[in-house]
Design a protein around this motif. Structure first.
Motif, PDB file in Angstrom:
ATOM      1  N   ALA A 235       0.834  -1.252  -0.029  1.00  0.00           N
ATOM      2  CA  ALA A 235       0.154   0.079  -0.009  1.00  0.00           C
ATOM      3  C   ALA A 235       0.870   1.183   0.075  1.00  0.00           C
ATOM      4  O   ALA A 235       0.579   2.170  -0.734  1.00  0.00           O
ATOM      5  CB  ALA A 235      -0.947  -0.048   1.014  1.00  0.00           C
ATOM      6  N   LEU A 236       1.849   1.227   0.777  1.00  0.00           N
ATOM      7  CA  LEU A 236       2.717   2.197   0.698  1.00  0.00           C
ATOM      8  C   LEU A 236       3.475   2.668  -0.596  1.00  0.00           C
ATOM      9  O   LEU A 236       3.890   3.794  -0.817  1.00  0.00           O
ATOM     10  CB  LEU A 236       3.605   2.415   1.982  1.00  0.00           C
ATOM     11  CG  LEU A 236       3.233   2.368   3.417  1.00  0.00           C
ATOM     12  CD1 LEU A 236       4.328   1.997   4.660  1.00  0.00           C
ATOM     13  CD2 LEU A 236       2.489   3.795   3.824  1.00  0.00           C
ATOM     14  N   LEU A 237       3.874   1.651  -1.239  1.00  0.00           N
ATOM     15  CA  LEU A 237       4.779   1.754  -2.479  1.00  0.00           C
ATOM     16  C   LEU A 237       3.683   2.204  -3.441  1.00  0.00           C
ATOM     17  O   LEU A 237       3.902   3.164  -4.407  1.00  0.00           O
ATOM     18  CB  LEU A 237       5.121   0.334  -2.646  1.00  0.00           C
ATOM     19  CG  LEU A 237       5.784   0.313  -4.205  1.00  0.00           C
ATOM     20  CD1 LEU A 237       7.177   1.105  -4.340  1.00  0.00           C
ATOM     21  CD2 LEU A 237       6.221  -1.261  -4.471  1.00  0.00           C
ATOM     22  N   GLY A 238       2.317   1.832  -3.230  1.00  0.00           N
ATOM     23  CA  GLY A 238       1.340   2.348  -4.460  1.00  0.00           C
ATOM     24  C   GLY A 238       1.131   3.803  -4.017  1.00  0.00           C
ATOM     25  O   GLY A 238       0.951   4.452  -5.255  1.00  0.00           O
ATOM     26  N   PHE A 239       1.020   4.148  -2.841  1.00  0.00           N
ATOM     27  CA  PHE A 239       0.760   5.504  -2.544  1.00  0.00           C
ATOM     28  C   PHE A 239       2.003   6.414  -3.129  1.00  0.00           C
ATOM     29  O   PHE A 239       1.558   7.327  -3.794  1.00  0.00           O
ATOM     30  CB  PHE A 239       0.941   5.788  -1.134  1.00  0.00           C
ATOM     31  CG  PHE A 239      -0.394   5.397  -0.331  1.00  0.00           C
ATOM     32  CD1 PHE A 239      -1.709   5.116  -0.991  1.00  0.00           C
ATOM     33  CD2 PHE A 239      -0.214   4.969   0.891  1.00  0.00           C
ATOM     34  CE1 PHE A 239      -2.612   4.555  -0.185  1.00  0.00           C
ATOM     35  CE2 PHE A 239      -1.318   4.470   1.685  1.00  0.00           C
ATOM     36  CZ  PHE A 239      -2.583   4.248   1.084  1.00  0.00           C
ATOM     37  N   PHE A 240       3.239   5.948  -2.781  1.00  0.00           N
ATOM     38  CA  PHE A 240       4.395   6.529  -3.665  1.00  0.00           C
ATOM     39  C   PHE A 240       4.236   6.670  -4.932  1.00  0.00           C
ATOM     40  O   PHE A 240       4.532   7.749  -5.619  1.00  0.00           O
ATOM     41  CB  PHE A 240       5.672   5.781  -2.787  1.00  0.00           C
ATOM     42  CG  PHE A 240       6.829   6.421  -3.672  1.00  0.00           C
ATOM     43  CD1 PHE A 240       7.264   7.808  -2.793  1.00  0.00           C
ATOM     44  CD2 PHE A 240       7.609   6.056  -4.308  1.00  0.00           C
ATOM     45  CE1 PHE A 240       8.581   8.456  -3.320  1.00  0.00           C
ATOM     46  CE2 PHE A 240       8.892   6.233  -4.902  1.00  0.00           C
ATOM     47  CZ  PHE A 240       9.226   7.845  -4.278  1.00  0.00           C
ATOM     48  N   VAL A 241       4.330   5.333  -5.689  1.00  0.00           N
ATOM     49  CA  VAL A 241       4.001   5.386  -7.005  1.00  0.00           C
ATOM     50  C   VAL A 241       2.967   6.514  -7.640  1.00  0.00           C
ATOM     51  O   VAL A 241       3.080   7.303  -8.616  1.00  0.00           O
ATOM     52  CB  VAL A 241       3.773   4.032  -7.629  1.00  0.00           C
ATOM     53  CG1 VAL A 241       3.491   3.948  -9.199  1.00  0.00           C
ATOM     54  CG2 VAL A 241       5.099   3.177  -7.405  1.00  0.00           C
ATOM     55  N   VAL A 242       1.795   6.346  -7.013  1.00  0.00           N
ATOM     56  CA  VAL A 242       0.658   7.327  -7.572  1.00  0.00           C
ATOM     57  C   VAL A 242       1.132   8.607  -7.443  1.00  0.00           C
ATOM     58  O   VAL A 242       0.941   9.531  -8.451  1.00  0.00           O
ATOM     59  CB  VAL A 242      -0.639   7.059  -6.868  1.00  0.00           C
ATOM     60  CG1 VAL A 242      -1.717   7.950  -7.478  1.00  0.00           C
ATOM     61  CG2 VAL A 242      -1.064   5.682  -7.211  1.00  0.00           C
TER      62      VAL A 242
END
Length: 133
Positions: free
Chosen positions: A9-16
């Protein structure tokens, strides 16, 4: 019972978040590549607003709301891609000029990165194991 994969989830937040700022979404001649803010400020603000809602629900541990917000983020990204595509192809209203404009403006790979980050956010919530299995 739902479980949460926090690193995903944190990686997804960062990528978006990073993709809306640094990835090219549209190639405009004579002005190089545009990020999402340069394409349309309303799309940028709404995308980051939905992302902010996802982050808020993530930290509040409201997993069902987090999953719904992640689905809304994916739906918004797909809808905004379709809207930008149709805006490029039907900007003037004259077939010749629209065809000329659609050949000069090109959609870039930033949309795929944005969608990949949103899918990572969605898949970070999964079904949890029941006790005793």
């Amino acid at each position: 019972m739902r479980s949460l994969n926090k690193p995903l989830a944190l990686l997804g937040f960062f990528v978006v978040f990073i993709s809306t700022i640094f990835c090219p979404f549209l190639k405009v001649p004579l002005q190089a590549n545009w990020n999402l803010y340069q394409v349309d400020t309303a799309l940028f603000m709404i995308t980051n607003g939905i992302l902010g809602l996802c982050v808020l629900l993530f930290f509040m541990r409201k997993l069902s709301g987090f999953r719904i917000a992640a689905l809304a983020l994916i739906a918004w990204i797909i809808l905004s891609f379709i809207l930008v595509y149709f805006q490029i192809n039907n900007y003037v209203g004259f077939k010749f000029l629209d065809g000329l404009l659609s050949k000069t403006l090109n959609i870039k790979w930033g949309w795929a990165v944005l969608l990949a980050g949103a899918v990572m956010i969605l898949f970070s919530v999964g079904k949890g194991k029941k006790v005793g299995e």
